[in-house]
Scaffold this active site. Structure first.
Site, short mmCIF file in Angstrom:
data_model
loop_
_atom_site.label_atom_id
_atom_site.label_comp_id
_atom_site.label_asym_id
_atom_site.label_seq_id
_atom_site.Cartn_x
_atom_site.Cartn_y
_atom_site.Cartn_z
N CYS A 128 0.84 -1.20 0.00
CA CYS A 128 0.00 0.00 0.00
C CYS A 128 0.87 1.25 0.00
O CYS A 128 1.92 1.29 0.63
CB CYS A 128 -0.98 0.01 1.17
SG CYS A 128 -0.30 0.63 2.72
N GLU A 129 0.41 2.24 -0.73
CA GLU A 129 1.24 3.44 -0.88
C GLU A 129 1.18 4.34 0.34
O GLU A 129 1.97 5.27 0.46
CB GLU A 129 0.84 4.21 -2.15
CG GLU A 129 -0.51 4.86 -2.11
CD GLU A 129 -0.85 5.56 -3.42
OE1 GLU A 129 -0.29 5.19 -4.46
OE2 GLU A 129 -1.67 6.49 -3.39
N HIS A 130 0.28 4.08 1.25
CA HIS A 130 0.19 4.93 2.44
C HIS A 130 1.13 4.49 3.55
O HIS A 130 1.63 5.30 4.30
CB HIS A 130 -1.25 4.94 2.96
CG HIS A 130 -2.24 5.43 1.96
ND1 HIS A 130 -3.40 4.76 1.65
CD2 HIS A 130 -2.20 6.52 1.16
CE1 HIS A 130 -4.05 5.43 0.71
NE2 HIS A 130 -3.35 6.50 0.40
N HIS A 131 1.32 3.18 3.67
CA HIS A 131 2.14 2.67 4.78
C HIS A 131 3.30 1.80 4.31
O HIS A 131 4.09 1.35 5.13
CB HIS A 131 1.26 1.84 5.73
CG HIS A 131 0.07 2.59 6.25
ND1 HIS A 131 -1.17 2.55 5.63
CD2 HIS A 131 -0.06 3.43 7.30
CE1 HIS A 131 -2.02 3.32 6.29
NE2 HIS A 131 -1.37 3.86 7.31
N GLN A 169 -5.62 -0.13 -3.64
CA GLN A 169 -6.35 -1.21 -4.30
C GLN A 169 -7.23 -0.66 -5.43
O GLN A 169 -7.39 -1.29 -6.48
CB GLN A 169 -7.21 -1.95 -3.26
CG GLN A 169 -7.91 -3.16 -3.84
CD GLN A 169 -8.68 -3.95 -2.80
OE1 GLN A 169 -8.28 -4.02 -1.64
NE2 GLN A 169 -9.80 -4.53 -3.20
N HIS A 197 -5.68 -6.00 3.80
CA HIS A 197 -4.61 -5.00 3.95
C HIS A 197 -3.95 -5.15 5.32
O HIS A 197 -4.62 -4.99 6.34
CB HIS A 197 -5.19 -3.59 3.81
CG HIS A 197 -5.67 -3.29 2.42
ND1 HIS A 197 -5.05 -2.37 1.61
CD2 HIS A 197 -6.68 -3.83 1.68
CE1 HIS A 197 -5.66 -2.34 0.43
NE2 HIS A 197 -6.66 -3.21 0.45
N CYS A 199 -1.97 -3.17 6.67
CA CYS A 199 -1.95 -1.89 7.41
C CYS A 199 -3.24 -1.74 8.22
O CYS A 199 -3.32 -0.91 9.11
CB CYS A 199 -1.74 -0.70 6.48
SG CYS A 199 -3.04 -0.43 5.29
ZN LIG Z 1 -2.03 1.22 4.09
#
Ligand SMILES: [Zn+2]
Length: 240
Positions: A128-131, A169, A197, A199
């Site tokens: 995931c690009e956030h975490h 996603q 996910h 995260c």
């Molecule tokens: Zn994430």
């Protein structure tokens, strides 16, 4: 069981600004409503783009080890920066691969076949690009060929190329559909992804087993609800 269901429609309703903009000028800030073709047709990294050296990348991991309170010089961690960078090379190799190239070798004959082709349960792992934490699950892809038919393994390869980049996603779903649409020019594409996910399962709300669903429909799948539900029922049918 916590199940989060998100369904994303391919296109906004008529008249939304995203539909009236000239597609040539699309840029990253406006994703994923409309995708920049350079995202889903080309390798993401140009060979001439300056990148940090491997030593610099390893130094960054060393810094992170220090940051969490570790002693990066202790025996167990001596080789960790090297291993992490090697793992990144593998997990993110999709940046160097070209989605259009994978789909380019097609067979010219449909031999009168006029239904959709469905490939179900393509397993993938992405980050995931956030975490920068893994999310993993299965992709289901259908398309209705007009002339160009692609080898079935190519759709799995395509999924892997996009999955081996930092992703959301929603984005992964949209990029797979857009690439097939653009290269094969089928009558329609349907993509559904179900994923867990980490995260969300091992940090944050820490809900194990929550599954996120995303879908993207183009062409006949977007326009014809009957085709959409036929796709969905084949995806969900229990004969696995
Ligand atoms: Zn994430």
């Amino acid at each position: 069981m916590d199940t989060l269901i998100k369904t994303l429609r391919a296109n906004k309703p008529e008249g939304k600004p995203s539909e009236t903009r000239p597609s040539e000028t699309k840029l990253a800030a406006e994703r994923p409503a409309e995708l920049d073709p350079s995202e889903f047709l080309a390798a993401a990294v140009r060979p001439d783009r300056p990148r940090p050296s491997r030593a610099e990348a390893e130094a960054a991991v060393y810094t992170l080890l220090n940051y969490i309170g570790e002693d990066p010089t202790r025996e167990g961690l001596i080789d960790t920066p090297r291993r992490v960078v090697e793992a990144y090379d593998e997990l993110f190799q999709g940046y160097h691969q070209c989605p259009a190239e994978v789909l380019d070798r097609t067979f010219g004959e449909t031999a009168g076949y006029d239904d959709f082709v469905l490939i179900r349960d393509i397993e993938f792992t992405s980050q995931c690009e956030h975490h920068m934490m893994p999310f993993y699950g299965r992709a289901h892809i259908a398309y209705t060929p007009v002339e160009r038919v692609v080898g079935l393994s190519k759709l799995a390869r395509l999924t892997d190329i996009f999955a081996r980049r930092l992703q959301t996603q929603e984005h992964l779903t949209a990029q797979i559909a857009a690439a097939i649409d653009e290269v094969l020019k089928p009558r329609g594409v349907a993509v559904m992804i179900e994923a867990e996910h980490t995260c969300m399962s091992v940090r944050g709300v820490a809900k194990h087993g929550a599954v996120t669903f995303t879908s993207r429909f183009t062409g006949m799948f977007r326009d014809n609800p009957a085709e959409q539900s036929r796709f969905l029922s084949m995806v969900r049918s229990p004969q696995r």
